[in-house]
Scaffold this active site. Sequence first.
Site, short mmCIF file in Angstrom:
data_model
loop_
_atom_site.label_atom_id
_atom_site.label_comp_id
_atom_site.label_asym_id
_atom_site.label_seq_id
_atom_site.Cartn_x
_atom_site.Cartn_y
_atom_site.Cartn_z
N ASN A 1 53.47 106.70 2.77
CA ASN A 1 52.78 107.77 2.01
C ASN A 1 51.76 108.54 2.83
O ASN A 1 51.61 109.74 2.67
CB ASN A 1 52.17 107.21 0.73
CG ASN A 1 51.08 106.20 1.00
OD1 ASN A 1 51.19 105.38 1.90
ND2 ASN A 1 50.02 106.27 0.24
N GLY B 1 51.34 98.33 1.87
CA GLY B 1 52.60 98.69 1.23
C GLY B 1 52.62 98.17 -0.20
O GLY B 1 51.57 97.95 -0.81
N SER B 2 53.82 97.93 -0.71
CA SER B 2 53.93 97.56 -2.12
C SER B 2 53.53 96.10 -2.35
O SER B 2 53.58 95.27 -1.43
CB SER B 2 55.37 97.76 -2.59
OG SER B 2 56.22 96.89 -1.87
N THR B 3 53.16 95.80 -3.58
CA THR B 3 52.78 94.43 -3.93
C THR B 3 53.96 93.48 -3.72
O THR B 3 53.80 92.37 -3.22
CB THR B 3 52.28 94.40 -5.39
OG1 THR B 3 51.10 95.22 -5.45
CG2 THR B 3 51.95 92.99 -5.86
N THR C 1 56.44 93.62 -1.52
CA THR C 1 56.59 93.26 -0.10
C THR C 1 55.41 92.41 0.35
O THR C 1 55.58 91.48 1.15
CB THR C 1 56.70 94.54 0.77
OG1 THR C 1 57.73 95.35 0.25
CG2 THR C 1 57.00 94.19 2.21
N GLU D 1 47.06 95.18 1.91
CA GLU D 1 46.60 96.33 1.12
C GLU D 1 47.78 96.79 0.29
O GLU D 1 48.75 97.34 0.83
CB GLU D 1 46.14 97.46 2.05
CG GLU D 1 44.98 97.10 2.96
CD GLU D 1 43.67 96.93 2.19
OE1 GLU D 1 43.58 97.40 1.04
OE2 GLU D 1 42.76 96.31 2.74
N CYS E 1 47.84 105.48 -2.80
CA CYS E 1 47.55 104.24 -3.54
C CYS E 1 46.29 104.37 -4.37
O CYS E 1 46.09 103.65 -5.34
CB CYS E 1 47.42 103.09 -2.55
SG CYS E 1 46.21 103.42 -1.27
N GLU F 1 39.74 95.89 4.76
CA GLU F 1 39.84 96.58 6.04
C GLU F 1 38.67 97.54 6.13
O GLU F 1 37.88 97.66 5.21
CB GLU F 1 41.18 97.31 6.14
CG GLU F 1 42.35 96.33 6.05
CD GLU F 1 43.71 96.96 6.31
OE1 GLU F 1 43.83 98.20 6.27
OE2 GLU F 1 44.66 96.19 6.57
P1 NAD Z 1 56.97 98.94 1.06
O1 NAD Z 1 56.33 97.67 0.69
O2 NAD Z 1 58.37 99.19 0.60
O3 NAD Z 1 57.03 99.10 2.66
C1 NAD Z 1 55.88 99.07 3.45
C2 NAD Z 1 56.26 98.63 4.86
O4 NAD Z 1 56.71 97.29 4.81
C3 NAD Z 1 57.39 99.44 5.46
O5 NAD Z 1 57.15 99.61 6.84
C4 NAD Z 1 58.60 98.55 5.22
O6 NAD Z 1 59.65 98.76 6.12
C5 NAD Z 1 57.97 97.18 5.43
N1 NAD Z 1 58.71 96.07 4.80
C6 NAD Z 1 59.55 96.10 3.73
N2 NAD Z 1 60.01 94.87 3.46
C7 NAD Z 1 59.43 94.03 4.36
C8 NAD Z 1 59.50 92.61 4.58
N3 NAD Z 1 60.26 91.81 3.82
N4 NAD Z 1 58.75 92.09 5.57
C9 NAD Z 1 57.95 92.87 6.35
N5 NAD Z 1 57.87 94.21 6.19
C10 NAD Z 1 58.60 94.78 5.21
O7 NAD Z 1 55.98 100.09 0.59
P2 NAD Z 1 56.22 101.65 0.65
O8 NAD Z 1 57.19 102.01 -0.42
O9 NAD Z 1 56.48 102.07 2.05
O10 NAD Z 1 54.75 102.21 0.28
C11 NAD Z 1 54.33 102.44 -1.03
C12 NAD Z 1 53.48 101.31 -1.51
O11 NAD Z 1 52.37 101.13 -0.63
C13 NAD Z 1 52.85 101.58 -2.86
O12 NAD Z 1 52.95 100.41 -3.64
C14 NAD Z 1 51.38 101.87 -2.55
O13 NAD Z 1 50.48 101.59 -3.57
C15 NAD Z 1 51.16 101.00 -1.37
N6 NAD Z 1 50.01 101.46 -0.59
C16 NAD Z 1 48.85 100.74 -0.63
C17 NAD Z 1 47.73 101.18 0.07
C18 NAD Z 1 46.44 100.41 0.06
O14 NAD Z 1 45.59 100.68 0.90
N7 NAD Z 1 46.24 99.46 -0.83
C19 NAD Z 1 47.81 102.36 0.80
C20 NAD Z 1 49.00 103.07 0.81
C21 NAD Z 1 50.11 102.61 0.12
#
Ligand code: NAD
Length: 483
Positions: free
Chosen positions: A150, A226-228, A230, A248, A283, A462
Amino acid sequence: MLTLSNLINGEPRAPRGGRYLEVTDPATGQAYAQCPDSSAEDVADAVDAAAHALLRWSTTPADARARCLSRLADLIEARIDEFAAAESRDSGKPLALARSLDIPRAIANLRFFAAAATQFAGEAHAMEHGAINYTLRLPLGVVGCISPWNLPLYLFTWKIAPALAAGNAVVAKPSEVTPHTAWLLGTLVQEAGFPDGIFNIVHGSGPAVGEAIVVHDAVKAISFTGSTRTGIAIASAAAPRLKKVSLELGGKNPAIVFDDVELNDKTMATIVRSGFANQGEICLCGSRLLVQRGIYERFRAAYLERVRALRVGDPLEASSDLGALVSKPHFDKVMDCIARARAEGGTVLVGGEQVHVDGRCADGWFVAPTVIEGLPVDSATNQDEIFGPVVTLIPFDTEDEALAIANGTPYGLAASLWTHDISRAHRMAAKLDFGIVWINCWMLRDLRTPFGGSKQSGVGREGGFDAMRFFTEARNVCIDHGL
Ligand code: NAD
């Protein structure tokens, strides 16, 4: 078609398996690049390179490490237009946003942690009888940084900068959905002066590359955004290996508007931005808008007027407030969430449909800013993260009710509060179960502050010295005077 490469041991490398993933411009629906579909073998190469380079980097004086980070920031700044164009094309976000937010913030991250490298220090604790403890803050070794799509370069640099500043060697994986700017940054690493192997970038899917980084024995810690879902998978893989993790994760953030607030231009503009900036794909976006009953009707009218005025269009046009959603699967997910909201009994007050943009963007994935009313607070729409331009309006009567609604989801990333009553602001801030509380503002960031969420929004903090602490091991040394 542009072909991206990994950065391993200071050089561009094709993936060992020779496979690539398509990279698509979501505003046009057209593939324009291919990025390595790397494997555990490529990760192993990167970890080996990092392990070999580590000693030299971890013993490099902090000011020399800082100079490399600062030079990298300067090199990006000199090409800011190229970076912004790449970010916009990769993610569908308005070019103006990439130029004013994403890339400047990536540069700021690198400069901030360059300074942190020279300011970070261990502590000393003197004991009454004369012994003294001092605490060394030592680099962890090889660390993994995994980032989402994002805010691609913004979040990628937010992780690699403190990791490198603290003296670690890095194996980083940007999102396969938006790999372009991380690759561009990789082309500048050598010119910035980093020793070969100290900063490696491996592109590819989460299950193939991300997981291989997480489970590699030589990788000591994982910083993940990333997502909760993952995040839970990473925590599960890291736990039996006793690795340090910083997670995060997602959010379902409330913006709470009390009836004492003056609905002036600045306030209304910020509240609208907090829902729809970056197509709602931040996020921190406030996707649940809680409004006190006394001003509900007046607020709703003013709010809807502003939301209707938002322009969805070609990300390259300066007049576009919202661009395309990042990918076809994400577009489908957001449209499904809107359909679900209707099925749950919600009334769509504005938006609720795909936007068709003429010309080069005719096949792009655009969604109208959408405001929905009339849903129970425990509906799936009000509980699950949507991560798109969708906001629900929720009326409330009392402070306690607002608190219960705000805290009543599994998430706890960020809350924003709009009130002129300072006592109430302090009371609420203490009771809102979120890592970040903004009062009369939104996404106002000071890079020194702890950043992160509670509950399902994450583990750890962080930012500032919290990031430096995460990326170091504390070793306490106790010296007695008694010999
Ligand atoms: P995602 O979890 O699908 O992917 C994030 C990253 O993790 C990608 O690089 C992906 O390739 C990698 N990944 C996927 N599966 C994995 C695994 N099994 N092991 C290791 N790495 C793996 O998330 P997304 O769709 O890219 O991003 C959107 C999500 O991120 C939303 O839920 C959003 O809220 C969250 N987000 C959180 C913050 C925060 O600071 N809290 C900031 C930005 C986005």
